[in-house]
Motif scaffolding. Structure first.
Motif, mmCIF file in Angstrom:
data_model
loop_
_atom_site.group_PDB
_atom_site.id
_atom_site.type_symbol
_atom_site.label_atom_id
_atom_site.label_comp_id
_atom_site.label_asym_id
_atom_site.label_seq_id
_atom_site.Cartn_x
_atom_site.Cartn_y
_atom_site.Cartn_z
ATOM 1 N N VAL A 122 0.986 -1.195 0.051
ATOM 2 C CA VAL A 122 -0.037 0.106 -0.092
ATOM 3 C C VAL A 122 1.002 1.195 -0.044
ATOM 4 C CG1 VAL A 122 -1.764 1.279 1.158
ATOM 5 C CG2 VAL A 122 -1.855 -1.038 1.422
ATOM 6 N N GLU A 123 0.741 2.228 -0.613
ATOM 7 C CA GLU A 123 1.268 3.513 -0.971
ATOM 8 C C GLU A 123 0.215 4.510 -0.767
ATOM 9 O OE1 GLU A 123 3.803 3.635 -4.672
ATOM 10 O OE2 GLU A 123 4.803 1.850 -4.009
ATOM 11 N N ASN A 124 0.634 5.407 0.451
ATOM 12 C CA ASN A 124 -0.308 6.717 0.379
ATOM 13 C C ASN A 124 -1.794 6.324 0.427
ATOM 14 O OD1 ASN A 124 -0.359 9.212 1.189
ATOM 15 N ND2 ASN A 124 -0.606 10.246 -0.857
ATOM 16 N N GLY A 125 -2.045 5.179 1.109
ATOM 17 C CA GLY A 125 -3.697 4.967 1.033
ATOM 18 C C GLY A 125 -4.171 4.233 -0.092
ATOM 19 N N ALA A 126 -3.540 3.779 -0.958
ATOM 20 C CA ALA A 126 -3.601 3.018 -2.228
ATOM 21 C C ALA A 126 -3.151 1.735 -2.337
ATOM 22 C CB ALA A 126 -3.580 4.039 -3.417
ATOM 23 N N GLN A 127 -3.878 0.688 -2.507
ATOM 24 C CA GLN A 127 -3.221 -0.562 -2.648
ATOM 25 C C GLN A 127 -2.520 -0.679 -3.982
ATOM 26 O OE1 GLN A 127 -5.303 -4.260 -1.423
ATOM 27 N NE2 GLN A 127 -4.991 -4.966 -3.577
ATOM 28 N N VAL A 128 -1.247 -1.013 -4.062
ATOM 29 C CA VAL A 128 -0.519 -1.181 -5.448
ATOM 30 C C VAL A 128 -0.488 -2.694 -5.922
ATOM 31 C CG1 VAL A 128 0.386 1.124 -5.183
ATOM 32 C CG2 VAL A 128 1.685 -1.051 -4.528
ATOM 33 N N ALA A 129 -0.340 -3.662 -4.928
ATOM 34 C CA ALA A 129 -0.063 -4.781 -5.250
ATOM 35 C C ALA A 129 -0.797 -5.956 -4.051
ATOM 36 C CB ALA A 129 1.169 -5.175 -5.369
ATOM 37 N N CYS A 130 -1.027 -7.190 -4.550
ATOM 38 C CA CYS A 130 -1.682 -8.044 -3.682
ATOM 39 C C CYS A 130 -1.218 -9.375 -4.087
ATOM 40 C CB CYS A 130 -3.147 -7.956 -3.555
ATOM 41 S SG CYS A 130 -3.961 -9.006 -2.098
ATOM 42 N N VAL A 131 -0.775 -10.392 -2.993
ATOM 43 C CA VAL A 131 -0.582 -11.828 -3.597
ATOM 44 C C VAL A 131 -1.263 -12.520 -2.555
ATOM 45 C CG1 VAL A 131 1.176 -13.472 -3.928
ATOM 46 C CG2 VAL A 131 1.756 -10.824 -4.605
ATOM 47 N N HIS A 132 -2.058 -13.633 -2.881
ATOM 48 C CA HIS A 132 -2.555 -14.634 -2.171
ATOM 49 C C HIS A 132 -1.502 -15.783 -2.150
ATOM 50 C CE1 HIS A 132 -6.222 -12.485 -1.171
ATOM 51 N NE2 HIS A 132 -6.233 -11.983 -2.331
#
Length: 220
Positions: A122-132
């Motif tokens: 997360v950067e400055n309140g915005a999700q930029v990547a996710c891995v499950h």
């Protein structure tokens, strides 16, 4: 500069011993430990100092029993590392927004009963990547169903995470031979996070008194 090999002893029996019960670990750049605890909604009056064992004992003693977890924050380089024993706050968008304001964070949430990990950047309140972790049985590339194992719109970030994921493939049982394929092992997303940030948390970071609190596991 080449990083030394990642060692997981800081979260296993030699350190915080949270691997078996689950954890929520958040790395926040440029934030001090006390400020990181505040960012999770913990009041100054509830923050105390003690060893990890003292913090967990205190959480276990709170009434109603079983409804509090130990949470601590300590510094590794320029990062605050927040560890929630059996916790989840750092994985929730509302707390990630508060913690990442003006900076970046990586959260790794492990729930052993589900047998999975999830990594979020997360950067400055915005999700930029996710891995499950559940999505990596076929590797970090696109899955057979067409969905992306590494969820991000940044192609360079996806490529970087894919390399780190391949490096973090581990056997199901410690001491076994390294797996040759993703279906024969599991990916340690906590290692991926540390490799991504260039951090090497160690037992020495948690040996002394720590800032921490007993945090309710009930929804807030």
């Amino acid at each position: 500069m080449t990083l030394v090999e990642y060692v997981s002893d800081w979260v296993d029996e030699a350190g915080l011993h949270v691997e078996e019960v689950g954890y929520c670990i958040t790395f926040v750049r440029g934030v001090q430990p006390r400020a990181a605890l505040r960012g999770l909604g913990i009041e100054d009056a509830d923050i105390r100092t003690g060893t990890w064992n003292e913090l967990t004992d205190y959480a276990d003693s709170r009434e109603p029993r079983g409804h509090y977890n130990a949470t601590t924050a300590f510094s590794v380089g320029e990062f605050a590392v927040v560890v929630e024993d059996r916790g989840y706050r750092g994985s929730l968008p509302e707390w990630q927004l508060a913690l990442s304001e003006g900076t970046e964070l990586i959260n790794v949430h492990e729930v052993p009963v589900r047998g999975c990990q999830q990594l979020t950047i997360v950067e400055n309140g915005a999700q930029v990547a996710c891995v499950h972790g559940d999505d990596l049985a076929d590797g970090p590339e696109d899955r057979p169903d067409g969905l992306k194992a590494v969820q991000t719109e940044d192609e360079e970030l996806a490529a970087r995470l894919s390399l780190l994921i391949r490096s973090a493939l581990r056997p199901f049982e410690k001491g076994d031979e390294p797996p040759e394929d993703f279906e024969d092992g599991w990916v340690d997303l906590l290692q991926v996070a540390c490799d991504y940030l260039g951090l090497r948390p160690a037992v020495r970071h948690i040996e002394g008194p720590l800032l921490g609190a007993a945090v309710s596991l009930l929804p807030v």
